[in-house]
Design a protein around this motif. Structure first.
Motif, mmCIF file in Angstrom:
data_model
loop_
_atom_site.group_PDB
_atom_site.id
_atom_site.type_symbol
_atom_site.label_atom_id
_atom_site.label_comp_id
_atom_site.label_asym_id
_atom_site.label_seq_id
_atom_site.Cartn_x
_atom_site.Cartn_y
_atom_site.Cartn_z
ATOM 1 N N LEU A 21 63.305 54.787 -45.088
ATOM 2 C CA LEU A 21 62.456 53.632 -45.343
ATOM 3 C C LEU A 21 61.013 54.107 -45.301
ATOM 4 C CD1 LEU A 21 64.316 51.131 -43.010
ATOM 5 C CD2 LEU A 21 64.348 51.139 -45.520
ATOM 6 N N GLU A 22 60.213 53.665 -46.237
ATOM 7 C CA GLU A 22 58.833 54.133 -46.310
ATOM 8 C C GLU A 22 57.867 52.958 -46.172
ATOM 9 O OE1 GLU A 22 58.506 56.988 -49.468
ATOM 10 O OE2 GLU A 22 56.314 56.760 -49.465
ATOM 11 N N ASP A 23 56.806 53.166 -45.420
ATOM 12 C CA ASP A 23 55.756 52.152 -45.290
ATOM 13 C C ASP A 23 54.747 52.368 -46.425
ATOM 14 O OD1 ASP A 23 53.692 50.495 -44.686
ATOM 15 O OD2 ASP A 23 53.418 51.201 -42.623
ATOM 16 N N LEU A 24 54.706 51.452 -47.376
ATOM 17 C CA LEU A 24 53.810 51.603 -48.528
ATOM 18 C C LEU A 24 52.557 50.737 -48.387
ATOM 19 C CD1 LEU A 24 56.364 51.809 -51.474
ATOM 20 C CD2 LEU A 24 55.109 53.642 -50.389
ATOM 21 N N ASP A 25 52.247 50.331 -47.170
ATOM 22 C CA ASP A 25 51.060 49.493 -46.965
ATOM 23 C C ASP A 25 49.823 50.212 -47.514
ATOM 24 O OD1 ASP A 25 49.733 47.229 -46.083
ATOM 25 O OD2 ASP A 25 49.270 48.104 -44.137
ATOM 26 N N GLY A 26 49.040 49.523 -48.330
ATOM 27 C CA GLY A 26 47.834 50.122 -48.913
ATOM 28 C C GLY A 26 48.108 51.001 -50.118
ATOM 29 N N LYS A 27 49.381 51.129 -50.494
ATOM 30 C CA LYS A 27 49.739 51.963 -51.651
ATOM 31 C C LYS A 27 50.284 51.101 -52.782
ATOM 32 C CE LYS A 27 50.380 56.096 -49.070
ATOM 33 N NZ LYS A 27 51.384 56.564 -48.126
ATOM 34 N N TYR A 181 57.444 41.796 -51.767
ATOM 35 C CA TYR A 181 58.232 41.247 -50.667
ATOM 36 C C TYR A 181 59.243 40.251 -51.206
ATOM 37 C CZ TYR A 181 54.750 43.127 -47.455
ATOM 38 O OH TYR A 181 53.934 43.972 -46.756
ATOM 39 N N MET A 182 60.381 40.141 -50.515
ATOM 40 C CA MET A 182 61.345 39.094 -50.822
ATOM 41 C C MET A 182 61.907 38.569 -49.503
ATOM 42 S SD MET A 182 64.624 39.408 -53.321
ATOM 43 C CE MET A 182 65.400 37.985 -54.046
ATOM 44 N N TRP A 183 62.073 37.254 -49.464
ATOM 45 C CA TRP A 183 62.629 36.601 -48.278
ATOM 46 C C TRP A 183 63.849 35.789 -48.684
ATOM 47 C CZ3 TRP A 183 57.547 36.839 -49.612
ATOM 48 C CH2 TRP A 183 56.634 37.329 -48.672
ATOM 49 N N GLU A 184 64.747 35.587 -47.717
ATOM 50 C CA GLU A 184 65.928 34.779 -48.000
ATOM 51 C C GLU A 184 65.661 33.324 -47.611
ATOM 52 O OE1 GLU A 184 69.385 35.993 -45.828
ATOM 53 O OE2 GLU A 184 70.758 34.865 -47.093
ATOM 54 N N LEU A 205 63.877 40.376 -46.940
ATOM 55 C CA LEU A 205 64.950 41.109 -47.615
ATOM 56 C C LEU A 205 64.377 42.387 -48.203
ATOM 57 C CD1 LEU A 205 66.796 38.341 -49.665
ATOM 58 C CD2 LEU A 205 67.721 39.599 -47.737
ATOM 59 N N ILE A 206 63.195 42.256 -48.817
ATOM 60 C CA ILE A 206 62.469 43.420 -49.333
ATOM 61 C C ILE A 206 61.134 43.449 -48.606
ATOM 62 C CG2 ILE A 206 61.321 44.439 -51.354
ATOM 63 C CD1 ILE A 206 63.456 43.094 -53.097
ATOM 64 N N ASN A 207 60.853 44.577 -47.963
ATOM 65 C CA ASN A 207 59.652 44.701 -47.138
ATOM 66 C C ASN A 207 58.840 45.889 -47.634
ATOM 67 O OD1 ASN A 207 57.721 44.998 -45.175
ATOM 68 N ND2 ASN A 207 59.172 45.098 -43.449
ATOM 69 N N TRP A 208 57.662 45.637 -48.178
ATOM 70 C CA TRP A 208 56.781 46.691 -48.701
ATOM 71 C C TRP A 208 56.436 47.712 -47.626
ATOM 72 C CZ3 TRP A 208 55.829 48.201 -53.394
ATOM 73 C CH2 TRP A 208 54.708 48.987 -53.679
ATOM 74 N N LYS A 209 56.444 47.275 -46.361
ATOM 75 C CA LYS A 209 56.081 48.176 -45.266
ATOM 76 C C LYS A 209 57.286 48.935 -44.732
ATOM 77 C CE LYS A 209 52.031 45.518 -44.136
ATOM 78 N NZ LYS A 209 51.760 44.149 -43.746
ATOM 79 N N SER A 210 58.430 48.745 -45.325
ATOM 80 C CA SER A 210 59.642 49.460 -44.907
ATOM 81 C C SER A 210 60.617 49.421 -46.082
ATOM 82 C CB SER A 210 60.220 48.776 -43.663
ATOM 83 O OG SER A 210 61.374 49.457 -43.250
ATOM 84 N N LEU A 211 60.284 50.252 -47.078
ATOM 85 C CA LEU A 211 60.936 50.107 -48.378
ATOM 86 C C LEU A 211 61.885 51.270 -48.640
ATOM 87 C CD1 LEU A 211 60.490 47.969 -50.681
ATOM 88 C CD2 LEU A 211 59.189 49.724 -51.864
ATOM 89 N N VAL A 221 53.215 57.084 -56.552
ATOM 90 C CA VAL A 221 52.777 56.316 -55.384
ATOM 91 C C VAL A 221 51.364 56.775 -55.051
ATOM 92 C CG1 VAL A 221 53.211 55.818 -52.949
ATOM 93 C CG2 VAL A 221 55.133 56.102 -54.531
ATOM 94 N N LYS A 222 50.397 55.833 -55.154
ATOM 95 C CA LYS A 222 48.987 56.172 -54.937
ATOM 96 C C LYS A 222 48.329 55.057 -54.124
ATOM 97 C CE LYS A 222 48.408 59.984 -57.179
ATOM 98 N NZ LYS A 222 47.908 61.167 -56.484
ATOM 99 N N PRO A 223 47.167 55.345 -53.527
ATOM 100 C CA PRO A 223 46.449 54.252 -52.865
ATOM 101 C C PRO A 223 46.232 53.104 -53.861
ATOM 102 C CG PRO A 223 45.449 56.340 -52.323
ATOM 103 C CD PRO A 223 46.489 56.638 -53.383
ATOM 104 N N ALA A 224 46.436 51.884 -53.424
ATOM 105 C CA ALA A 224 46.282 50.734 -54.325
ATOM 106 C C ALA A 224 44.810 50.562 -54.676
ATOM 107 C CB ALA A 224 46.809 49.482 -53.646
ATOM 108 N N LEU A 225 44.534 50.330 -55.956
ATOM 109 C CA LEU A 225 43.157 50.062 -56.366
ATOM 110 C C LEU A 225 42.839 48.586 -56.216
ATOM 111 C CD1 LEU A 225 42.837 52.273 -59.550
ATOM 112 C CD2 LEU A 225 42.029 52.729 -57.238
ATOM 113 N N LEU A 226 43.874 47.775 -56.355
ATOM 114 C CA LEU A 226 43.673 46.342 -56.133
ATOM 115 C C LEU A 226 44.071 46.080 -54.697
ATOM 116 C CD1 LEU A 226 46.615 44.455 -57.832
ATOM 117 C CD2 LEU A 226 46.627 46.832 -57.186
ATOM 118 N N SER A 227 43.412 45.148 -54.066
ATOM 119 C CA SER A 227 43.757 44.921 -52.677
ATOM 120 C C SER A 227 43.509 43.481 -52.317
ATOM 121 C CB SER A 227 42.943 45.832 -51.777
ATOM 122 O OG SER A 227 41.628 45.363 -51.743
ATOM 123 N N ALA A 228 44.095 43.116 -51.194
ATOM 124 C CA ALA A 228 43.987 41.736 -50.731
ATOM 125 C C ALA A 228 42.541 41.372 -50.405
ATOM 126 C CB ALA A 228 44.869 41.546 -49.510
#
Ligand SMILES: *[C@@H]1O[C@H](CO)[C@@H](O)[C@H](O)[C@H]1NC(C)=O
Length: 232
Positions: A21-27, A181-184, A205-211, A221-228
């Motif tokens: 599982l990979e944490d893709l936060d910020g990517k 992300y996806m939730w049930e 169900l789908i977690n960007w921080k544990s994918l 997979v690169k640092p995200a250019l768009l961000s919150a």
């Protein structure tokens, strides 16, 4: 004996590898060119058929043609769940085959900084919701009473016309996608706004921080250019 231990070790290593599982936060996943092959295969555990779900993601593209945001195919239907942009400001959202269209007011757009989209479906009522940058559109109805198959091929970047295949270069994403992300369950309006600001609520169900995912072809997979930070 030693041989047996070695093969046991190799087996364990490959199991662990396939469950990584990979944490893709910020990517972000970057899809730089149009192809009918490049894709990301998501491998979440869907524990049972779905009767409620919400799906969110952030996407950044210059495309003016249609493209796929999320393609969830089952053995019974390649559009078991499909979120597709038909053209700028017009989404189609499919559950169990058929779809509904949402026309997004231009004032909801965050262009050129990328768009955050959430879509949900509730079997008991058939109600579907689409949210753009934290703003809700008028609810519609789709496939009341259905259960969405838990056995799924889930793909970003390409649209499946068959289970795990049938891609069309004219429907691929060129750009980048992040915060998937996806939730049930159906997120509340407040929870959708939290997700837009990249504070998604738990029970994924789908977690960007544990994918768990596989990349096929030229996706990076690169640092995200768009961000919150740019949201809102
Ligand atoms: C789905 O939502 C309905 C009400 O909206 C609820 O009654 C039901 O328990 C939910 N199902 C699951 C599996 O969470």
């Amino acid at each position: 004996m030693r041989k047996m231990l070695l093969s046991l070790f190799l087996l364990l290593a490959s199991l662990v590898g396939s469950l990584a599982l990979e944490d893709l936060d910020g990517k972000a996943f970057v899809f730089p060119v149009a192809t009918n092959t490049a894709r990301v295969v998501l491998k979440p555990t869907i524990p049972r058929p779905l009767t409620n779900f919400t799906l969110c993601m952030r996407v950044y593209t210059e495309l003016t043609r249609g493209y796929t945001l999320f393609s969830y195919a089952s053995k019974r239907d390649s559009n078991e769940i499909l979120l597709y942009l038909e053209k700028p400001y017009q989404f189609s959202f499919h559950v169990g085959g058929p779809g509904v269209t949402f026309n997004v007011p231009q004032k909801f757009s965050n262009s050129p900084f990328g768009e955050h989209v959430c879509a949900s479906w509730e079997s008991a009522t058939g109600l579907v919701e689409l949210w753009m940058n934290g703003q809700p559109l008028v609810r519609k109805s789709l496939r009341k009473g259905l259960s969405v198959s838990a056995e799924a091929s889930i793909i970003l970047g390409q649209e499946q016309d068959s289970y795990g295949g049938g891609f069309d270069i004219n429907q691929c994403l060129v750009g980048e996608i992040t915060d998937v992300y996806m939730w049930e369950r159906i997120l509340s309006p407040g929870e959708v706004v939290f997700a837009w600001h990249n504070y998604p609520r738990p029970d994924y169900l789908i977690n960007w921080k544990s994918l768990s995912y596989d990349i096929v072809g030229d996706v990076f997979v690169k640092p995200a250019l768009l961000s919150a930070q740019r949201a809102g």
